[in-house]
Design a protein around this motif. Structure first.
Motif, PDB file in Angstrom:
ATOM      1  N   LYS A   1       0.833  -1.203   0.000  1.00 13.71           N
ATOM      2  CA  LYS A   1       0.000   0.000   0.000  1.00 13.71           C
ATOM      3  C   LYS A   1       0.865   1.251   0.000  1.00 13.71           C
ATOM      4  O   LYS A   1       0.613   2.212  -0.744  1.00 13.71           O
ATOM      5  CB  LYS A   1      -0.927  -0.008   1.212  1.00 13.71           C
ATOM      6  CG  LYS A   1      -1.880   1.178   1.263  1.00 13.71           C
ATOM      7  CD  LYS A   1      -2.805   1.088   2.468  1.00 13.71           C
ATOM      8  CE  LYS A   1      -3.758   2.290   2.513  1.00 13.71           C
ATOM      9  NZ  LYS A   1      -4.645   2.233   3.705  1.00 13.71           N
ATOM     10  N   ASP A   2       1.924   1.257   0.823  1.00 12.91           N
ATOM     11  CA  ASP A   2       2.813   2.425   0.903  1.00 12.91           C
ATOM     12  C   ASP A   2       3.479   2.721  -0.435  1.00 12.91           C
ATOM     13  O   ASP A   2       3.658   3.890  -0.801  1.00 12.91           O
ATOM     14  CB  ASP A   2       3.892   2.191   1.962  1.00 12.91           C
ATOM     15  CG  ASP A   2       3.343   2.216   3.384  1.00 12.91           C
ATOM     16  OD1 ASP A   2       2.215   2.728   3.568  1.00 12.91           O
ATOM     17  OD2 ASP A   2       4.036   1.721   4.292  1.00 12.91           O
ATOM     18  N   HIS A   3       3.855   1.662  -1.156  1.00 10.59           N
ATOM     19  CA  HIS A   3       4.561   1.838  -2.428  1.00 10.59           C
ATOM     20  C   HIS A   3       3.620   1.790  -3.630  1.00 10.59           C
ATOM     21  O   HIS A   3       4.091   1.902  -4.768  1.00 10.59           O
ATOM     22  CB  HIS A   3       5.645   0.767  -2.575  1.00 10.59           C
ATOM     23  CG  HIS A   3       6.780   0.917  -1.614  1.00 10.59           C
ATOM     24  ND1 HIS A   3       7.815   1.807  -1.801  1.00 10.59           N
ATOM     25  CD2 HIS A   3       7.028   0.312  -0.420  1.00 10.59           C
ATOM     26  CE1 HIS A   3       8.671   1.724  -0.790  1.00 10.59           C
ATOM     27  NE2 HIS A   3       8.216   0.834   0.062  1.00 10.59           N
ATOM     28  N   GLN A   4       2.326   1.607  -3.356  1.00 12.90           N
ATOM     29  CA  GLN A   4       1.304   1.551  -4.411  1.00 12.90           C
ATOM     30  C   GLN A   4       1.654   0.491  -5.460  1.00 12.90           C
ATOM     31  O   GLN A   4       1.656   0.749  -6.670  1.00 12.90           O
ATOM     32  CB  GLN A   4       1.125   2.926  -5.055  1.00 12.90           C
ATOM     33  CG  GLN A   4       0.616   3.983  -4.089  1.00 12.90           C
ATOM     34  CD  GLN A   4       0.367   5.320  -4.758  1.00 12.90           C
ATOM     35  OE1 GLN A   4       1.106   5.733  -5.642  1.00 12.90           O
ATOM     36  NE2 GLN A   4      -0.690   6.000  -4.345  1.00 12.90           N
TER      37      GLN A   4
END
Length: 285
Positions: free
Chosen positions: A246-249
């Motif tokens: 999620k953080d790095h998409q």
């Protein structure tokens, strides 16, 4: 198309509650690399486990797909697990491909697999010579009698050591002779940049298989520069992998790394349907 309101509701309400309705297993092996089952024995188990989407990801090998009969109710996602060298270590990249890849495999990918299989044979011979200097006498035939496909792997080397009486278990074979930290065990020549590029040229997606949480901060940024599409979900660290993606998409893949009946793991993982939909859309599945 799903509405933004639905997506927000799903991510905020259902996903944290782990309300998931699909089973997938996108990381499995057959006896054509280092597994114990035939491709069709594996798909039979998939059906019994009520898996809906599956992939056979043999190491540096696509031969399982020439033998495969797919039971009704199972959806195939063609895949390969590539071995690559990075920072004096071996890591694995899972490549997933559109459905037509089974009948029209990419020539560059198949050329890489053939070269890699020759590399593996060469490294095995060099390893046997080194073992001889250590007082361990094994021949290439001793290893090949445990091989049922085109791949010579550490698994087959470990078995040969056990059968010859030099070790008393597969685990001790790996620990004593086959750990990648051993100076006499050579790594593959393939690089993540090369493999990820070829996967993309074949319209596929590239994932870091069973990522080591301790290695992620140092390794992931470089793999993302090379075009990595996502991380494989690890059962023991699902929340951390999900948060990292999620953080790095980036995307997520799901797989058990299944090899045999004797493992303490079952086929199939529950998937986040919304995220998996993005995965399938990218591959046209």
């Amino acid at each position: 198309m799903l509405s933004k309101a639905f997506c927000d509701w799903y991510l905020k309400i259902l996903l944290p509650l782990n309300i998931i309705i699909m089973l997938a297993d996108l990381h499995t092996h057959t006896f054509l690399s280092d597994g114990q089952l035939s491709p069709n024995e594996l798909t039979t188990l998939m059906k019994q486990a009520e898996v809906q989407f599956f992939s056979i990801t043999d190491h540096d090998c696509f031969d399982a797909y020439t033998l495969l009969e797919i039971p009704e109710g199972l959806t195939l996602i063609p895949g390969i697990e590539f071995s690559v060298r990075y920072d004096l270590k071996e890591i694995h990249i899972l490549g997933y491909f559109p459905p037509y890849f089974c009948n029209q495999p990419d020539p560059a990918i198949m050329d890489l697999l053939q070269k890699t299989q020759l590399q593996r044979r060469k490294r095995s011979i060099e390893f046997l010579n080194t073992l001889g200097e250590l007082g361990v006498t094994l021949t290439l035939k001793d290893i090949q009698k445990h091989q049922r496909g085109p791949i010579l792997s550490r698994h087959h080397l470990a078995k040969a050591l056990v059968y010859a009486g030099y070790t008393n278990s597969m685990e001790s074979s790996y620990k004593k002779y086959l750990d990648y930290q051993k100076p006499f065990l050579k790594l593959t020549e393939n690089t993540p940049e090369q493999v990820i590029s070829l996967i993309h040229q074949a319209k596929g997606l590239a994932f870091w298989a069973h990522p080591n949480l301790d290695q992620i901060p140092q390794t992931l940024p470089t793999l993302l520069e090379f075009g990595l599409d996502g991380l494989e979900m690890v059962r023991t660290a699902g929340a951390k992998i999900r948060a990292c993606c999620k953080d790095h998409q980036i995307l997520t893949s799901w797989g058990t790394d299944f090899h045999s009946y004797g493992q303490n793991r079952s086929l199939g993982m529950r998937v986040d349907e919304l995220i998996f939909a993005q995965f399938r859309e990218r591959l046209g599945i």
